[in-house]
Design a protein around this motif. Structure first.
Motif, PDB file in Angstrom:
ATOM      1  N   UNK A   1     -11.146  42.643 177.138  1.00 49.38           N
ATOM      2  CA  UNK A   1     -11.908  41.572 177.777  1.00 49.38           C
ATOM      3  C   UNK A   1     -12.654  40.801 176.693  1.00 49.38           C
ATOM      4  N   UNK A   2     -13.019  39.590 177.028  1.00 46.39           N
ATOM      5  CA  UNK A   2     -13.759  38.748 176.080  1.00 46.39           C
ATOM      6  C   UNK A   2     -14.673  37.827 176.875  1.00 46.39           C
ATOM      7  N   UNK A   3     -15.906  37.693 176.418  1.00 47.11           N
ATOM      8  CA  UNK A   3     -16.851  36.771 177.030  1.00 47.11           C
ATOM      9  C   UNK A   3     -17.437  35.870 175.949  1.00 47.11           C
ATOM     10  N   UNK A   4     -17.459  34.579 176.230  1.00 46.40           N
ATOM     11  CA  UNK A   4     -18.158  33.607 175.388  1.00 46.40           C
ATOM     12  C   UNK A   4     -19.292  33.107 176.272  1.00 46.40           C
ATOM     13  N   UNK A   5     -20.526  33.556 176.022  1.00 42.80           N
ATOM     14  CA  UNK A   5     -21.646  33.232 176.912  1.00 42.80           C
ATOM     15  C   UNK A   5     -21.733  31.743 177.266  1.00 42.80           C
ATOM     16  N   UNK A   6     -21.935  31.493 178.548  1.00 40.21           N
ATOM     17  CA  UNK A   6     -22.093  30.158 179.122  1.00 40.21           C
ATOM     18  C   UNK A   6     -20.837  29.288 179.047  1.00 40.21           C
ATOM     19  N   UNK A   7     -19.726  29.828 178.584  1.00 38.40           N
ATOM     20  CA  UNK A   7     -18.519  29.024 178.458  1.00 38.40           C
ATOM     21  C   UNK A   7     -17.317  29.671 179.146  1.00 38.40           C
ATOM     22  N   UNK A   8     -16.975  30.878 178.745  1.00 38.35           N
ATOM     23  CA  UNK A   8     -15.719  31.453 179.233  1.00 38.35           C
ATOM     24  C   UNK A   8     -15.751  32.970 179.251  1.00 38.35           C
ATOM     25  N   UNK A   9     -14.839  33.509 180.050  1.00 34.77           N
ATOM     26  CA  UNK A   9     -14.590  34.948 180.039  1.00 34.77           C
ATOM     27  C   UNK A   9     -13.120  35.152 180.364  1.00 34.77           C
ATOM     28  N   UNK A  10     -12.615  36.294 179.970  1.00 32.52           N
ATOM     29  CA  UNK A  10     -11.215  36.563 180.247  1.00 32.52           C
ATOM     30  C   UNK A  10     -10.897  38.028 180.081  1.00 32.52           C
ATOM     31  N   UNK A  11      -9.736  38.377 180.565  1.00 32.78           N
ATOM     32  CA  UNK A  11      -9.244  39.737 180.397  1.00 32.78           C
ATOM     33  C   UNK A  11      -7.734  39.675 180.235  1.00 32.78           C
ATOM     34  N   UNK A  12      -7.188  40.684 179.567  1.00 32.15           N
ATOM     35  CA  UNK A  12      -5.767  40.700 179.285  1.00 32.15           C
ATOM     36  C   UNK A  12      -5.256  42.127 179.288  1.00 32.15           C
ATOM     37  N   UNK A  13      -4.082  42.318 179.845  1.00 36.66           N
ATOM     38  CA  UNK A  13      -3.398  43.602 179.788  1.00 36.66           C
ATOM     39  C   UNK A  13      -1.989  43.342 179.286  1.00 36.66           C
ATOM     40  N   UNK A  14      -1.560  44.106 178.270  1.00 36.68           N
ATOM     41  CA  UNK A  14      -0.217  43.971 177.721  1.00 36.68           C
ATOM     42  C   UNK A  14       0.435  45.345 177.687  1.00 36.68           C
ATOM     43  N   UNK A  15       1.684  45.388 178.122  1.00 40.75           N
ATOM     44  CA  UNK A  15       2.480  46.608 178.030  1.00 40.75           C
ATOM     45  C   UNK A  15       3.597  46.335 177.023  1.00 40.75           C
ATOM     46  N   UNK A  16       3.520  46.996 175.859  1.00 38.90           N
ATOM     47  CA  UNK A  16       4.537  46.871 174.824  1.00 38.90           C
ATOM     48  C   UNK A  16       5.630  47.904 175.080  1.00 38.90           C
ATOM     49  N   UNK A  17       6.880  47.426 175.165  1.00 41.79           N
ATOM     50  CA  UNK A  17       8.016  48.309 175.434  1.00 41.79           C
ATOM     51  C   UNK A  17       8.827  48.541 174.157  1.00 41.79           C
ATOM     52  N   UNK A  18       9.548  49.634 174.144  1.00 35.57           N
ATOM     53  CA  UNK A  18      10.323  50.025 172.968  1.00 35.57           C
ATOM     54  C   UNK A  18      11.442  49.042 172.633  1.00 35.57           C
ATOM     55  N   UNK A  19      11.929  48.298 173.623  1.00 39.89           N
ATOM     56  CA  UNK A  19      13.039  47.364 173.385  1.00 39.89           C
ATOM     57  C   UNK A  19      12.598  46.035 172.764  1.00 39.89           C
ATOM     58  N   UNK A  20      11.325  45.916 172.384  1.00 37.99           N
ATOM     59  CA  UNK A  20      10.829  44.690 171.750  1.00 37.99           C
ATOM     60  C   UNK A  20      10.354  43.638 172.728  1.00 37.99           C
ATOM     61  N   UNK A  21      10.226  44.011 173.994  1.00 39.97           N
ATOM     62  CA  UNK A  21       9.672  43.089 174.979  1.00 39.97           C
ATOM     63  C   UNK A  21       8.305  43.602 175.416  1.00 39.97           C
TER      64      UNK A  21
END
Length: 111
Positions: A12-32
């Protein structure tokens, strides 16, 4: 080192008074990878969901990812992946006002 990036990561990331966000990534063995993210900027909410992220090991603790025409660099430091995202260039937002590079750290949540 290549196998150390495999699995599910979350940050997660917050930039006070401007933005916030979250991200989830699943890295697979096949390069995707599958990425889900949400960004809120000045009251606007945007989401990114793709199963079209490709990645490769570039040596040592560095990895490169490609999402459409957008390239990401991932640096693995222990149990943390560091990257920089740009919501505008990634296509999460359409307003060029949000063309900004935002550092993001993600921690492993599952292997």
């Amino acid at each position: 080192m290549k196998k150390k990036i495999l699995g599910e990561w979350y940050g997660t990331k917050t930039i006070p008074l401007l933005a916030s966000g979250e991200c989830k990534i699943i890295f697979r063995e096949d390069g995707t990878a599958k990425a889900d993210g949400m960004v809120k900027i000045l009251g606007e909410k945007m989401t990114v969901c793709t199963d079209r992220l490709c990645w490769e090991h570039c040596g040592e603790n560095r990895f490169s990812g490609v999402y459409g025409n957008y390239r990401l660099e991932f640096i693995l430091e222990g149990g943390v992946i560091k990257t920089t995202v740009n919501p505008y260039k990634m296509g999460a937002v359409s307003n060029p006002r949000y063309d900004m590079n935002i550092p993001l750290e993600m921690k492993r949540i599952r292997k």
